[in-house]
Design a protein around this motif. Sequence first.
Motif, mmCIF file in Angstrom:
data_model
loop_
_atom_site.group_PDB
_atom_site.id
_atom_site.type_symbol
_atom_site.label_atom_id
_atom_site.label_comp_id
_atom_site.label_asym_id
_atom_site.label_seq_id
_atom_site.Cartn_x
_atom_site.Cartn_y
_atom_site.Cartn_z
ATOM 1 N N ASP A 203 0.839 -1.201 0.000
ATOM 2 C CA ASP A 203 0.000 0.000 0.000
ATOM 3 C C ASP A 203 0.874 1.250 0.000
ATOM 4 O OD1 ASP A 203 -2.589 1.408 0.292
ATOM 5 O OD2 ASP A 203 -1.765 1.939 2.252
ATOM 6 N N THR A 207 1.307 4.293 -2.806
ATOM 7 C CA THR A 207 1.219 5.711 -2.453
ATOM 8 C C THR A 207 2.386 6.488 -3.033
ATOM 9 O OG1 THR A 207 0.038 5.200 -0.410
ATOM 10 C CG2 THR A 207 1.093 7.360 -0.549
ATOM 11 N N ARG A 225 -6.321 -1.273 -3.103
ATOM 12 C CA ARG A 225 -5.971 -0.655 -1.830
ATOM 13 C C ARG A 225 -6.993 -0.986 -0.751
ATOM 14 N NH1 ARG A 225 -3.260 5.172 -2.392
ATOM 15 N NH2 ARG A 225 -2.608 4.494 -0.324
#
Length: 233
Positions: A203, A207, A225
């Motif tokens: 995750d 990002t 996600r």
Amino acid sequence: MDDAKTRTRRQILEVAAEILEREGAGAVSTRSVAAAAGIRAASLYQLFDDKDGLLAALAIHGFDLYLAEKNALASTDDPVADMRRGWDAHVDFGLRHPAFYLLMYGTDRPGRRPPAAEQASGLLRGFLDRAAAAGRLRIPSALAAQLTLAAVTGVVQTLIGLPAEQRDLALSTRMRDTLVDSLVTDPPPVADAGLASRALALDAALTTSAGAALPLRPAETALLRDWLHRLAR
């Protein structure tokens, strides 16, 4: 070899070691050692044949001292930190026993190494195999061992060749860190990475890559996600 010969051999090696560390390999001769040990030169020849045989035995004795110290190093749960500690211990031994070190790692004949040198190489491979098992090595451990030995012996011999007041251990530290950093990969986000931490790592990667072209549609990225966040609970 009977007990009397074993004791005599040990006595000769101890005397020869004292001469070696005090005056260097050039001062080690069958005559000087026999005189210092209080024995006849003929007795020395029976045990070591000649000066070359005595020096070879001294090199093995040096490796025995070295291996005793290295075997006493306790391993930790960080194989890369242990690589650095092993390097520092090697350098420390060489600077405390310079004459022994030059005898152990120098050679007057290509391909000639004391048998104990293989044991020392085995210890080094052990450190590197642990790093490989943890997924931290970039190259095979055998090649990493060759590179490490070439680098550390070069550093020690360079430092030995300098006057004591000019020796700067920062040279060793910099070479150590440069080499180790080139051999190992970055550690995983968590040492004991379970499913949750791996989901969080992915995750986080999504990002930081938000501005890059991802092979997913926005809706697919959002769904991924969401799944990652569920796995991380």
